[in-house]
Design a protein around this motif. Structure first.
Motif, PDB file in Angstrom:
ATOM      1  N   HIS A  58       6.556  -3.654   0.126  1.00 15.06           N
ATOM      2  CA  HIS A  58       6.608  -3.652  -1.343  1.00 15.06           C
ATOM      3  C   HIS A  58       5.234  -3.623  -2.032  1.00 15.06           C
ATOM      4  O   HIS A  58       4.212  -3.957  -1.433  1.00 15.06           O
ATOM      5  N   VAL A  59       5.258  -3.225  -3.298  1.00 12.28           N
ATOM      6  CA  VAL A  59       4.059  -3.187  -4.137  1.00 12.28           C
ATOM      7  C   VAL A  59       3.456  -4.600  -4.220  1.00 12.28           C
ATOM      8  O   VAL A  59       4.172  -5.590  -4.050  1.00 12.28           O
ATOM      9  N   ASN A  60       2.154  -4.689  -4.426  1.00 12.90           N
ATOM     10  CA  ASN A  60       1.438  -5.971  -4.384  1.00 12.90           C
ATOM     11  C   ASN A  60       1.810  -6.739  -3.114  1.00 12.90           C
ATOM     12  O   ASN A  60       2.349  -7.856  -3.178  1.00 12.90           O
ATOM     13  N   ASN A 111      -3.516   3.078   1.803  1.00 10.81           N
ATOM     14  CA  ASN A 111      -3.131   2.688   0.447  1.00 10.81           C
ATOM     15  C   ASN A 111      -2.665   3.940  -0.301  1.00 10.81           C
ATOM     16  O   ASN A 111      -3.470   4.797  -0.649  1.00 10.81           O
ATOM     17  N   SER A 159      -1.788   4.493  -3.306  1.00  9.98           N
ATOM     18  CA  SER A 159      -2.294   4.744  -4.660  1.00  9.98           C
ATOM     19  C   SER A 159      -3.635   5.464  -4.664  1.00  9.98           C
ATOM     20  O   SER A 159      -3.977   6.104  -5.648  1.00  9.98           O
ATOM     21  N   ARG A 169      11.003  -0.877  -5.524  1.00 10.13           N
ATOM     22  CA  ARG A 169       9.941  -1.840  -5.243  1.00 10.13           C
ATOM     23  C   ARG A 169       8.700  -1.208  -4.616  1.00 10.13           C
ATOM     24  O   ARG A 169       7.715  -1.892  -4.352  1.00 10.13           O
ATOM     25  N   ILE A 170       8.768   0.124  -4.328  1.00 10.12           N
ATOM     26  CA  ILE A 170       7.572   0.768  -3.775  1.00 10.12           C
ATOM     27  C   ILE A 170       7.065   1.872  -4.716  1.00 10.12           C
ATOM     28  O   ILE A 170       6.369   2.798  -4.288  1.00 10.12           O
ATOM     29  N   ASN A 171       7.411   1.739  -5.985  1.00  9.47           N
ATOM     30  CA  ASN A 171       6.942   2.678  -7.022  1.00  9.47           C
ATOM     31  C   ASN A 171       7.227   4.136  -6.646  1.00  9.47           C
ATOM     32  O   ASN A 171       8.275   4.419  -6.074  1.00  9.47           O
ATOM     33  N   PRO A 226       2.132   0.653  -1.102  1.00 10.43           N
ATOM     34  CA  PRO A 226       2.060   1.297  -2.427  1.00 10.43           C
ATOM     35  C   PRO A 226       0.728   1.061  -3.142  1.00 10.43           C
ATOM     36  O   PRO A 226       0.237   1.936  -3.844  1.00 10.43           O
ATOM     37  N   ASN A 227       0.153  -0.145  -2.976  1.00  8.04           N
ATOM     38  CA  ASN A 227      -1.160  -0.426  -3.572  1.00  8.04           C
ATOM     39  C   ASN A 227      -1.883  -1.456  -2.696  1.00  8.04           C
ATOM     40  O   ASN A 227      -1.358  -1.889  -1.665  1.00  8.04           O
TER      41      ASN A 227
END
Ligand code: 5GP
Ligand code: MN
Length: 330
Positions: A19-21, A67, A69, A95-97, A49-50
């Protein structure tokens, strides 16, 4: 698990995502699985994702994590050419943009390994158990099933990181099973002092100053003292040279106040307003976050977001939570 074991019997191009963050469980379980699958001979990439916090960057092969992004084209090509995609520690492609579109459009077999409530069905295989303390616990069981002998010290340290961080250092309702797993990881040579120092005692000066500022200037009570919240604007973060992970743990101080049963941290990021909810006892912040803030998670720890102004986000929270004032006085 047997079907997955059969699938992994031949060599694959594998993507692991989370997941993101990404937090300690997201990165710990992803790298444990990564380090295991490369030992099996698969071609594997972890794509997040980031970016993730520096306090996780000691985990073996964390420098290999891609990464999305800032490497979009490379990531999209890798996803396109993969035959198996593991989705760890999240239960909904939102949740993964933007990565979610590429994963959902891919022909690869998708495997969900997760412990969050109410997963959305986008997978071909799932290892899902909401009673697991961490996704790393489920990964441990899966790796044990595949081949216990391949679980080396590096893999064990990654698994321990996931369990340690998602249980709040074994403070939340952990089971005897969790402690047995950790016992096994210890026997595989993990260095608990070293890991705990890397994760919890490597704070930057800026992070501690930001925490101090948030607690002295920004911590507020509401709903008759049963709710505590902290709002940090983009400017607050810039003033304290904010780096990813610097607000980790902050919301727990708000929850630790006597009679507080719901705590919230609101953060203004460049793109949106991000909410971190915590509760103790019967009130489900998972349901609350789902209902009002496009979010979810676990009963006592959940998150959400809103694309609006900070002041609107706070008003919306205060208005929504005050509807539960009777339920929060326990
Ligand atoms: P945190 O507050 O530490 O970011 O997240 C707490 C828990 O809620 C974690 O299990 C996390 O995966 C989940 N979570 C955080 N943000 C969101 C969100 O926007 N949507 C959903 N569904 N879950 C979230
Ligand atoms: Mn988790």
């Amino acid at each position: 698990m047997q079907k997955l074991k059969d699938l992994l019997g031949t060599n694959h191009k594998i993507v692991i995502t989370t997941h993101v963050n990404p937090d300690g469980d997201a990165i710990g379980s992803s790298l444990a699985l990564y380090n295991f699958l490369i030992k099996m001979g698969h071609h594997v990439n972890v794509i997040v994702p980031n970016d993730f916090p520096d306090f996780l960057k000691w985990i073996h092969n964390s420098d290999k994590v891609i990464n999305y992004s800032n490497s979009r084209e490379e990531s999209e090509n890798i996803i396109k050419n993969s035959s198996v995609i593991f989705c760890l520690d999240f239960n909904n492609l939102s949740r993964i943009n933007e990565m979610g579109e590429y994963i959902s459009g891919s022909d690869a077999k998708k495997v969900l390994i997760d412990h969050h409530l109410e997963p959305v069905n986008f997978y071909d295989f799932k290892i899902h158990d909401t009673s697991a303390s961490a996704t790393a616990e489920l990964v441990y069981e899966f790796l044990n099933y595949l081949d216990a002998e391949l679980i080396d010290k590096n893999i064990s340290e990654a698994l321990y990181t996931g369990i340690l961080t998602d249980t709040g250092s074994f403070k939340f309702s952990t089971t005897s099973k969790v402690h047995r797993i950790v016992g096994d990881l210890l026997e595989r040579g993990i260095d608990i002092n070293h890991i705990n120092k890397a994760i919890y005692d490597s704070n930057s000066y800026d992070k501690i100053k930001l925490m101090g500022y948030a607690l002295s200037e920004k911590l507020k009570l509401a709903v008759g003292g049963n709710v505590a919240y902290i709002v940090l604007s983009r400017q607050d973060l810039l003033d304290h040279n904010f780096k990813k992970g610097d607000t980790e743990g902050l919301v727990n101080y708000a929850l630790s106040i006597e009679n507080v049963n719901v705590a919230l941290l609101i953060i203004e990021t460049k793109e949106r307003i991000k909410f971190s909810f915590r509760s103790s006892g019967s009130f489900s912040v998972n349901e609350f976050a789902r209902k009002y803030f496009n979010g979810g998670g676990h009963k006592n720890a959940a998150g959400g977001s809103l694309e609006d102004k900070l002041s609107v986000a706070l008003d919306k929270f205060l208005e929504s939570i005050s509807k539960y004032s009777k339920d929060l006085n326990y």
